[in-house]
Design a protein around this motif. Structure first.
Motif, PDB file in Angstrom:
ATOM      1  N   ALA A   2       0.686  -0.982   0.117  1.00 43.92           N
ATOM      2  CA  ALA A   2       0.026   0.050   0.081  1.00 43.92           C
ATOM      3  C   ALA A   2       0.886   1.362   0.361  1.00 43.92           C
ATOM      4  N   ILE A   3       1.803   1.564   0.429  1.00 42.54           N
ATOM      5  CA  ILE A   3       2.604   2.625   1.338  1.00 42.54           C
ATOM      6  C   ILE A   3       3.171   2.779  -0.365  1.00 42.54           C
ATOM      7  N   LEU A   4       4.329   1.880  -0.730  1.00 46.90           N
ATOM      8  CA  LEU A   4       4.563   1.672  -2.346  1.00 46.90           C
ATOM      9  C   LEU A   4       3.909   2.546  -3.266  1.00 46.90           C
ATOM     10  N   THR A   5       2.758   1.604  -3.287  1.00 48.09           N
ATOM     11  CA  THR A   5       1.742   2.667  -4.881  1.00 48.09           C
ATOM     12  C   THR A   5       1.254   2.981  -4.478  1.00 48.09           C
ATOM     13  N   GLN A   6       1.122   4.295  -3.084  1.00 49.06           N
ATOM     14  CA  GLN A   6       0.478   5.244  -2.582  1.00 49.06           C
ATOM     15  C   GLN A   6       1.762   5.857  -3.337  1.00 49.06           C
ATOM     16  N   VAL A   7       3.115   6.080  -2.477  1.00 45.58           N
ATOM     17  CA  VAL A   7       4.266   6.760  -3.146  1.00 45.58           C
ATOM     18  C   VAL A   7       4.619   6.591  -4.759  1.00 45.58           C
ATOM     19  N   GLN A   8       4.173   5.354  -4.981  1.00 44.85           N
ATOM     20  CA  GLN A   8       4.021   5.651  -7.102  1.00 44.85           C
ATOM     21  C   GLN A   8       3.339   6.745  -7.552  1.00 44.85           C
ATOM     22  N   VAL A   9       1.748   6.531  -6.706  1.00 46.26           N
ATOM     23  CA  VAL A   9       0.749   7.865  -7.347  1.00 46.26           C
ATOM     24  C   VAL A   9       1.221   9.146  -6.795  1.00 46.26           C
ATOM     25  N   TRP A  10       1.645   9.823  -5.984  1.00 42.95           N
ATOM     26  CA  TRP A  10       1.745  10.518  -5.161  1.00 42.95           C
ATOM     27  C   TRP A  10       2.392  11.780  -6.286  1.00 42.95           C
ATOM     28  N   ILE A  11       4.418  10.592  -5.980  1.00 45.76           N
ATOM     29  CA  ILE A  11       4.764  10.618  -7.223  1.00 45.76           C
ATOM     30  C   ILE A  11       4.536  11.785  -9.238  1.00 45.76           C
ATOM     31  N   ILE A  12       3.847  11.109  -9.295  1.00 52.18           N
ATOM     32  CA  ILE A  12       3.411  10.740 -10.672  1.00 52.18           C
ATOM     33  C   ILE A  12       2.115  12.166 -10.255  1.00 52.18           C
ATOM     34  N   GLY A  13       1.266  12.572  -9.598  1.00 49.58           N
ATOM     35  CA  GLY A  13       0.409  12.640  -9.705  1.00 49.58           C
ATOM     36  C   GLY A  13       0.123  14.957  -9.553  1.00 49.58           C
ATOM     37  N   ILE A  14       1.242  14.405  -8.175  1.00 52.97           N
ATOM     38  CA  ILE A  14       1.426  15.844  -7.855  1.00 52.97           C
ATOM     39  C   ILE A  14       1.513  16.844  -8.639  1.00 52.97           C
ATOM     40  N   PRO A  15       2.629  16.002  -9.409  1.00 51.40           N
ATOM     41  CA  PRO A  15       3.452  17.062 -10.748  1.00 51.40           C
ATOM     42  C   PRO A  15       2.367  17.370 -11.580  1.00 51.40           C
ATOM     43  N   ILE A  16       1.271  16.121 -11.834  1.00 48.85           N
ATOM     44  CA  ILE A  16       0.155  16.898 -13.013  1.00 48.85           C
ATOM     45  C   ILE A  16      -0.675  18.040 -12.412  1.00 48.85           C
ATOM     46  N   ILE A  17      -0.670  17.663 -10.327  1.00 48.48           N
ATOM     47  CA  ILE A  17      -1.847  18.443 -10.425  1.00 48.48           C
ATOM     48  C   ILE A  17      -1.781  20.269 -10.311  1.00 48.48           C
ATOM     49  N   ILE A  18       0.264  20.062 -10.248  1.00 43.73           N
ATOM     50  CA  ILE A  18       0.402  21.706  -9.896  1.00 43.73           C
ATOM     51  C   ILE A  18       0.830  22.157 -11.683  1.00 43.73           C
ATOM     52  N   LEU A  19       1.018  21.322 -12.740  1.00 43.65           N
ATOM     53  CA  LEU A  19       1.289  21.262 -14.531  1.00 43.65           C
ATOM     54  C   LEU A  19      -0.577  22.209 -14.295  1.00 43.65           C
ATOM     55  N   VAL A  20      -1.313  21.136 -14.258  1.00 42.16           N
ATOM     56  CA  VAL A  20      -3.107  21.669 -14.649  1.00 42.16           C
ATOM     57  C   VAL A  20      -3.374  22.403 -14.326  1.00 42.16           C
ATOM     58  N   ASN A  21      -2.945  22.809 -12.362  1.00 38.07           N
ATOM     59  CA  ASN A  21      -4.198  23.840 -11.799  1.00 38.07           C
ATOM     60  C   ASN A  21      -4.796  24.978 -12.440  1.00 38.07           C
ATOM     61  N   SER A  22      -3.965  25.380 -13.205  1.00 37.88           N
ATOM     62  CA  SER A  22      -4.124  26.801 -13.583  1.00 37.88           C
ATOM     63  C   SER A  22      -4.382  26.866 -15.056  1.00 37.88           C
ATOM     64  N   MET A  23      -4.786  25.249 -15.753  1.00 31.50           N
ATOM     65  CA  MET A  23      -4.680  25.236 -17.355  1.00 31.50           C
ATOM     66  C   MET A  23      -6.544  24.145 -17.530  1.00 31.50           C
ATOM     67  N   SER A  24      -6.772  23.355 -16.256  1.00 28.58           N
ATOM     68  CA  SER A  24      -8.058  22.606 -16.754  1.00 28.58           C
ATOM     69  C   SER A  24      -8.612  22.424 -15.170  1.00 28.58           C
ATOM     70  N   VAL A  25      -9.242  23.168 -15.406  1.00 28.92           N
ATOM     71  CA  VAL A  25     -10.226  22.589 -13.980  1.00 28.92           C
ATOM     72  C   VAL A  25     -10.684  20.717 -13.603  1.00 28.92           C
ATOM     73  N   ASN A  26     -10.967  20.453 -14.859  1.00 34.42           N
ATOM     74  CA  ASN A  26     -11.640  19.260 -14.207  1.00 34.42           C
ATOM     75  C   ASN A  26     -10.702  18.747 -14.400  1.00 34.42           C
ATOM     76  N   ALA A  27      -9.254  18.781 -15.371  1.00 34.30           N
ATOM     77  CA  ALA A  27      -8.083  17.686 -15.241  1.00 34.30           C
ATOM     78  C   ALA A  27      -7.401  18.286 -13.179  1.00 34.30           C
ATOM     79  N   THR A  28      -7.391  19.098 -13.150  1.00 34.58           N
ATOM     80  CA  THR A  28      -7.381  19.376 -12.150  1.00 34.58           C
ATOM     81  C   THR A  28      -7.821  18.780 -11.115  1.00 34.58           C
ATOM     82  N   TYR A  29      -9.560  18.459 -11.117  1.00 31.62           N
ATOM     83  CA  TYR A  29     -10.195  18.037  -9.963  1.00 31.62           C
ATOM     84  C   TYR A  29      -9.885  16.151 -10.573  1.00 31.62           C
TER      85      TYR A  29
END
Length: 813
Positions: free
Chosen positions: A703-730
């Motif tokens: 569970a921990i390794l799965t979530q760490v991988q998801v956070w490593i991939i997901g957080i940069p994506i959120i930062i990138l789309v945060n001001s570009m797409s509401v739907n993608a960020t959500y």
């Protein structure tokens, strides 16, 4: 310069009889412009003769003693300004030279640039200059134009009149498309928009008109379409330029009846009515049909009993003869008009725009000359420099000019009052403005054997001095109706959360909560059975509770203004979402840590009795720290819902939760989450040799390794789309929370459910606390009756198990 010793006062009037062609060496006639100049020339001659006769039919003040007893007599010369700066300067200089400098006033000039040149010459030769039609604010506001004034409305007044009218019909989003030569308009119309609460945007176009690049009409119309504005005001350098605008508007599809077109005051509707013919459906026809314009009104334009109009119609053939003699254009030359004896009785020769203003300009120069003349006579001097100080005369100015700008009189164009602050232009409340409507009129062209549209314009509304607009005639829009297009602006992008994406996020919440409830229910039902009891059901329940808590944060970020929630409540939901997510996360991992720590204590034989409270300290500290941070954040710098415009041109907006120090608080809370995850991971590592029946360590690691991988991939994506797409960020946030909340319970409780169904996932039997061990060595070391560790409340009734002869007990109470 100035009034002669005999009271003579010569005035030079400049009017646009012709237009200078390319290279400045050709003069061409513009039929309507010539008629315009001729009408203004007639008004100037009427003013001169009425002043000399002290005829008060139009200007009552001419009957006052100060004017009837004055010996000033006006004479008049009319010059062609050629609608050109250079031609204006050349003609005026030549005329001053011909008159040996005996000029006491300069009047006229329609063109803003030419008017500035005339103002400079007036100041240079110490001669007052008053324009009857130019609107530029630069005249009279700088030392360069120190002896100039405006009888006409200032450019801001004209812009304000237009904006007020459009606002009165509900148009509050306006796009100005202007030629590069009219850059001054940007400032005044933008200011007028701000003062009237109207959103005004601007777009430039300029030659070459065949180009499709930046600044071309096509580029300008594309930008207009992108902006979504449906009310478009045009300010071209020349009326013929509208042909290019019309074609470009058709090319991009904004020439439909869903758009409202207005011509700025620089566009003379008389030229359109006089010279334009189009076939129905042509680009220009689509542009003109239903077009509007707002301009300053002469009194004769809206009053049937107007004194100036009555005097105009009474001009006889002798007056016509004097008018023909005054004409500056030689016969057979471009711009020449010869008036017939009945010219003023012919209804086709109605006075043209600004004629009454020219009348007042000439009268004002005469009245100012009279006052200056009276002051000098009363003081026994012919020199303004010898005037006593008590006369209230600024020696830096011309005496005649000083007296002219102090005048107040009822003129042909309304009340004339030039002392408006420091600008020496008339007060805005002395003008009448009118809204005109251009309408097509179908006529048959016999030469081309085709039906064509000619255009007429009608006064539909007027605004009298100090009043609001009132309707006189209905305004007929492009669709033939009397109501303007309902849509002011295309629905610009607000970047609202789409209902489909929102439904997906809420579905994830429902699925996640359902999984947690199923898991929690199964744990509760089977709490007395050995697989659940040894896994510490209390802690399993807290894991489900923490997961559900974090899932609620998805619900709280699933709203914006499009769902009827105010910005105030959205801000509160922003803060609540953080509470639910971070506390839920800490509850889950703090519980995992406490669960593992407790079993590790038992199997490490460190305590004889291990209650949940004995392992609650780390969880309590982490959750308490998080609550303190969240409380401080809410009190000091709470999150607020902030919707900002990210594209001023298109009006695109983007809403988000924000606060001044959001990064600081998020960093602290994230650090607490990392600590909770880290200590849970460390404890899982320490318990790696404990049976999964007690500790589920390999699943927790997964569970921990799965979530760490998801956070490593997901957080940069959120930062990138945060001001570009509401739907993608959500959806990214929702997936991250969902994966966290579901993966833990599935990996911790799921295997137990599968085991209860007889589905084994395989496990190393050589682990601490494994019941039914086949390890003979362990048995031998512990004794023949040793079968493992006796854990009170976990193991079913069986012979006591000891390790090294020591009992260790785990108590859930």
């Amino acid at each position: 310069m100035g009034v002669g010793e005999d009271g003579s006062c010569h005035i030079a009037a400049l009017l646009p009889f012709t237009e200078i062609g390319m290279g400045g060496n050709r003069r061409k006639q513009r039929r309507y412009a010539t008629q315009h100049a001729f009408s203004n020339m007639a008004a100037a001659l009427m003013a001169m003769e009425d002043f000399n006769a002290r005829d008060s039919r139009i200007v009552p003040e001419l009957s006052d003693d100060e004017f009837t007893e004055c010996d000033v007599k006006l004479s008049l010369s009319v010059l062609d300004d050629g609608s050109s700066n250079d031609f204006t300067v050349s003609n005026l200089l030549n005329h001053i030279n011909d008159m040996s400098g005996e000029i006491c006033g300069i009047a006229g000039v329609n063109n803003n640039f030419a008017a500035r040149e005339a103002a400079v010459l007036g100041a240079a030769f110490d001669v007052p200059y008053i324009t009857h039609a130019a609107e530029t604010s630069k005249i009279s506001r700088t030392p360069l134009y120190r002896l100039s004034a405006k009888i006409s409305a200032d450019e801001f007044f004209r812009a304000d009149a237009l904006i007020k009218y459009l606002a009165s019909i509900g148009r509050t989003h306006i796009m100005l498309v202007y030629s590069a030569v009219h850059e001054d308009i940007i400032r005044v119309i933008t200011l007028a928009g701000k003062e009237n609460g109207v959103d005004v945007r601007t777009e430039i176009f300029q030659p070459p008109f065949a180009s499709t690049g930046v600044g071309s009409p096509l580029d300008a119309m594309r930008r207009v379409k992108e902006s979504g504005f449906r009310t478009i005001v045009l300010a071209p350098a020349r009326v013929p330029h509208l042909v290019h605008i019309a074609q470009a508007a058709q090319d991009v599809g904004i020439d439909t009846d869903e758009y409202l077109w207005f011509a700025y005051d620089v566009v003379d509707l008389d030229i359109i009515a006089e010279s334009v013919k189009t076939q129905p459906g042509d680009p220009l026809d689509n542009l003109y049909s239903g077009m509007g314009s707002v301009r300053t009104l002469d009194g004769f334009a809206f009053k049937d009993d107007d004194a100036f109009l009555q005097a105009w119609k009474e001009n006889d053939k002798e007056f016509v003869s004097r008018l023909n003699t005054l004409n500056p254009i030689a016969p057979q030359m471009p711009g020449f008009i010869f008036a017939q004896p009945n010219y003023f009785q012919d209804e086709r020769n109605f006075p043209i725009l600004f004629s009454s203003f020219m009348y007042d300009t000439v009268v004002a120069l005469g009245m100012g000359a009279c006052r200056a003349r009276n002051i000098m006579i009363n003081n026994g001097t012919s020199s303004p420099l010898q005037i006593p100080q008590q006369v209230n005369f600024n020696p830096g100015l011309n005496l005649q000019y000083n007296e002219t700008v102090k005048l107040q009189f009822q003129g042909a164009s309304g009340m004339v009052n030039l002392l408006d602050g420091f600008s020496y232009t008339r007060d805005i409340d002395t003008f009448t403005f009118g809204a005109y409507n251009v309408r097509p009129k179908l006529e048959f062209d016999e030469m081309q054997n085709v039906s064509k549209h000619r255009y007429e314009y009608f006064l539909t509304s007027q605004r009298l001095p100090g009043e609001e607009y009132s309707e006189i005639n209905p305004f007929i829009y492009a669709d033939g109706r009397t109501t303007p297009p309902s849509l002011q602006r295309e629905a610009f992008e607000n970047n609202f959360l789409s209902s489909g994406i929102r439904a997906t996020g809420l579905s994830l919440v429902a699925i996640g909560i359902a999984i947690n409830l199923i898991m929690a229910t199964w744990v509760f039902i089977n709490r007395k059975k050995r697989p659940v009891r040894v896994s510490q059901p209390l802690f399993l329940g807290f894991i489900c509770f923490g997961s559900i808590t974090s899932l609620i944060s998805i619900i709280l970020i699933s709203f914006d203004e499009s769902y009827g929630v105010s910005a105030t409540y959205l801000g509160k939901m922003c803060n609540a979402a953080l509470w639910f997510f971070f506390l839920g996360y800490l509850i889950v991992y703090s519980t995992i840590f406490s669960k593992l720590w407790r079993i590790n204590k038992v199997l490490s034989l460190r305590r004889r009795v291990v209650k949940p409270i004995h392992v609650a300290a780390p969880a309590t500290i982490l959750i308490t720290c998080a609550i303190i941070v969240l409380v401080v954040w809410v009190i000091v710098d709470p999150l607020k819902w902030d919707r900002q415009t990210i594209d001023d041109f298109t009006g695109e907006t983007f809403g988000r939760c924000s606060s001044r120090y959001v990064t600081v608080y998020i960093s602290v809370l994230t650090a607490l989450c990392v600590i909770a995850t880290f200590i849970a991971g460390i404890m899982a590592y320490k318990c790696k040799d404990i049976s999964d029946e007690f500790a589920e360590t390999r699943y927790i690691f997964t569970a921990i390794l799965t979530q760490v991988q998801v956070w490593i991939i997901g957080i940069p994506i959120i930062i990138l789309v945060n001001s570009m797409s509401v739907n993608a960020t959500y959806i990214a946030k929702a997936l991250l929370v969902f994966i966290f909340a579901v993966s833990v319970v599935l990996l911790v409780i799921g295997p137990k459910i599968l085991s209860s169904l007889g589905i084994g996932l395989g496990e190393n039997n050589r682990k601490r606390g494994k019941f039914g061990s086949k390890d003979k060595t362990s048995k031998d070391k512990a004794g023949d009756n040793a079968s493992g560790v006796h854990v009170s409340g976990f193991n079913p009734p069986s012979p006591a198990s000891t390790i090294s002869g020591v009992k260790s007990t785990v108590v859930d109470k």
